[in-house]
Design a protein around this motif. Structure first.
Motif, PDB file in Angstrom:
ATOM      1  N   GLY A  33       0.818  -1.213   0.000  1.00 29.13           N
ATOM      2  CA  GLY A  33       0.000   0.000   0.000  1.00 29.13           C
ATOM      3  C   GLY A  33       0.849   1.259   0.000  1.00 29.13           C
ATOM      4  O   GLY A  33       0.537   2.236  -0.690  1.00 29.13           O
ATOM      5  N   GLY A  34       1.943   1.264   0.766  1.00 30.83           N
ATOM      6  CA  GLY A  34       2.854   2.409   0.779  1.00 30.83           C
ATOM      7  C   GLY A  34       3.526   2.613  -0.569  1.00 30.83           C
ATOM      8  O   GLY A  34       3.721   3.748  -1.017  1.00 30.83           O
ATOM      9  N   LYS A  37       0.950   4.135  -2.930  1.00 33.61           N
ATOM     10  CA  LYS A  37       0.739   5.545  -2.593  1.00 33.61           C
ATOM     11  C   LYS A  37       1.920   6.399  -3.074  1.00 33.61           C
ATOM     12  O   LYS A  37       1.732   7.476  -3.631  1.00 33.61           O
ATOM     13  CB  LYS A  37       0.563   5.719  -1.090  1.00 33.61           C
ATOM     14  CG  LYS A  37       0.280   7.142  -0.688  1.00 33.61           C
ATOM     15  CD  LYS A  37       0.089   7.287   0.796  1.00 33.61           C
ATOM     16  CE  LYS A  37      -0.161   8.744   1.132  1.00 33.61           C
ATOM     17  NZ  LYS A  37      -0.202   8.978   2.548  1.00 33.61           N
ATOM     18  N   LYS A  40       1.651   6.798  -6.839  1.00 35.55           N
ATOM     19  CA  LYS A  40       0.628   7.779  -7.207  1.00 35.55           C
ATOM     20  C   LYS A  40       1.111   9.202  -6.945  1.00 35.55           C
ATOM     21  O   LYS A  40       0.877  10.104  -7.750  1.00 35.55           O
ATOM     22  CB  LYS A  40      -0.666   7.526  -6.430  1.00 35.55           C
ATOM     23  CG  LYS A  40      -1.424   6.323  -6.912  1.00 35.55           C
ATOM     24  CD  LYS A  40      -2.713   6.151  -6.135  1.00 35.55           C
ATOM     25  CE  LYS A  40      -3.485   4.953  -6.601  1.00 35.55           C
ATOM     26  NZ  LYS A  40      -4.737   4.782  -5.843  1.00 35.55           N
ATOM     27  N   ASP A  41       1.780   9.423  -5.815  1.00 33.67           N
ATOM     28  CA  ASP A  41       2.326  10.744  -5.517  1.00 33.67           C
ATOM     29  C   ASP A  41       3.397  11.136  -6.536  1.00 33.67           C
ATOM     30  O   ASP A  41       3.493  12.291  -6.946  1.00 33.67           O
ATOM     31  CB  ASP A  41       2.913  10.794  -4.108  1.00 33.67           C
ATOM     32  CG  ASP A  41       1.845  10.719  -3.026  1.00 33.67           C
ATOM     33  OD1 ASP A  41       0.658  10.967  -3.351  1.00 33.67           O
ATOM     34  OD2 ASP A  41       2.199  10.412  -1.870  1.00 33.67           O
TER      35      ASP A  41
END
Length: 83
Positions: A33-34, A37, A40-41
């Motif tokens: 998940g990290g 994320k 995406k960032d």
């Protein structure tokens, strides 16, 4: 013979949980998940070209350190033994 039923997937899931354990699977999920994320960032910020010095200063300020201490600082992390 072509597709698996729900029972086949439940048995596979049970075997995976027994082999890896719930804590290990939770850690893998958190790491995944990290990573998603962060990806995406990175895509979102891809249009903005930031200089490396500005990135270092921003990262140091987010962590609560001074920007100067970030260059030559070694962080010692203690590893916990399973037991």
């Amino acid at each position: 013979m072509g597709s698996f039923s729900v029972w086949h997937w439940l048995i596979v899931l049970l075997i995976v949980v027994l082999v890896f354990g719930t804590k290990k699977l939770k850690n893998i999920g958190t790491d995944l998940g990290g990573a998603v994320k962060g990806f995406k960032d990175g895509i979102k910020d891809g249009g903005e070209a930031a200089s490396p010095a500005a990135t270092t200063t921003t990262t140091a300020q987010q962590v609560g350190q001074s920007p100067v201490a970030d260059k030559n600082t070694t962080i010692d992390v203690e590893a916990k033994n399973k037991g």
